[in-house]
Design an enzyme around this catalytic site. Sequence first.
Site: not given
Length: 607
Positions: A2, A27, A74, A98-99, A479, A483, A486, A502, A602
């Site tokens: 947000c 963000r 958001w 926000n929050g 990573e 990516k 995402e 395994h 973000k």
Amino acid sequence: MCGIIGILGEHSAAPLMVEALRRLEYRGYDSAGIATVHDGVLGRRRAVGKLGALADLLVVDPIQGRSGIGHTRWATHGKPTEANAHPHRSGPVAVVHNGIIENFRELRTELEGKGHTFVTETDTETVAVLCAQYLTDGLPPIEAAVATLKRLEGAFALCFLFEGEDDLIVAARRGSPLAIGHGEGEMFVGSDALALAPFTRRITYLNDGDHVVLTRGGAKIFDADGAATDRPMKTVALDNMIAEKGEHRHFMSKEVHEQPEVLSYALQHYAGPGRDRIEGAADAVDFTGTDRLIMVACGTAFYACQVAKYWFEQIAGMVVEIDIASEFRYRNPPLRDSDMALFVSQSGETADTLAALTYCKGKAGSIVSVVNAMESSIARASDAALPIHAGVEVGVASTKAFSCQLTVLLSLAIHAGRTRGHLSAADEAQLVSRMFELPRLMNEAIATEPQIAKLAQWLAGARDILFLGRGLMYPMALEGALKLKEISYIHAEGYASGELKHGPIALIDENVPVIVFAPRDALFEKLVSNMQEVMARGGRVLLVTDAEGAEIARHGTAEVLVMPTVDPRLAPMVYAIPAQLIAYHTAVTKGTDVDQPRNLAKSVTVE
């Protein structure tokens, strides 16, 4: 998450707030809105989707007023709809937030018992309704806002705007960042100093628990106990222009291509003029008496810590533990004075990481952070904060911040190795010298982009993709998978290749591409053996290796992507490039929103 902006200005606030909110788009958000006071009347405009939708609405249905609050939301409580978009209003009060308000259900039940009706699914509406109730009870606006704040539980940044009050904003910070901007006869508030850059460079950061009463005449700040207090005003050097994509289609592409430059810039701040020794910013960290290093982070920053674990163990001979921030403090881990706790966060505001840092206060011997924002909450709460010098990163999927985090962590590991007597001056000089080769090697890796763009046509058709690596390449496999998940929305997993037998090998068939990161290092032969197991079961392998590795192991692979030869200890910075570009071009091929992927933000400022 947000974005918040508040303005007590001399000009029409609406276009200024939209411009400020554009600076906070990085963000992540799914709706936007503003509220203003004009001739004492409180007005509001909201729209679902990108800021363009709000801007279009303001053309056909403009809103006047020199005082206002704005927000990019958001979604957490409630779907991304106009009704759930901020600002929320109840009678004469509008609120942006926000929050998360953790006790909103209890407050909502209480307020419904007093006859209030709720029209949204959000926790934020409860704040507005509660404040309106205090106004009805006879409290003046400032006292009503303060009374509201005392009832709230959770992590939040809040701004209150009142009908009939065109020279007042009340704002508060508890666990979510908030900054005050000082103008000439104007005052501003924002969740990010970047949002305030068009208006002022004079910034005051609120401490946790603070609330502030803003008028055009200035700011009156009160601490968590309600006592009047002063917070330092700083002049912040921020570019007054919004970051531009330039010739690139997306910010992520631009930021991938910026990595050689920003990594070189970061190196200049951590290496001596002879390029043979780590000094400067790293000198702020004293490893004397440190028996154990505990590294804590989230997401991509956590994978940077996983890479750094190898470095600190091998280069500095340190005992190292790493943990995901959201799990760390809930284990109640025992800490000693001889422990150093190291926290990595791009924004410096990551809620879980900040909470973990707070847990370590008074328990660990020292607290160090690696951040991109030196005025952030995490940086200011640390004994030593090390900047990564990545510059503003707009794309939600971290690229250049990750590379710069690795650079700083490696510099810190070298510094620890020398000060602990585990690394000789000659070995340090060799390693630092090779670090300065990285910008050139990264440019060579970027030069493979046309081939990667073609490979993306194949990968974009997959439902599942596996990434494999060993040693330092294991975190890179994690990573790479992150990516891809995402921004392309393809299910991907990263594994240490020795774990194949395994369980994960059961997933292998001709429809599951397997991407193998395999520079020619000490573990290369073992990784090639694991790769052969994949191909024996019909798996199609994309081998990412150097020229020597390609010569040895290309037989039977579906594709080979050749990276430059690099010191194995430095390979993560080079192999980050194909990991990022594979995700990027696969997402472009699929037509997803690369810079602002669905459901992601973000800066994650709630648990």
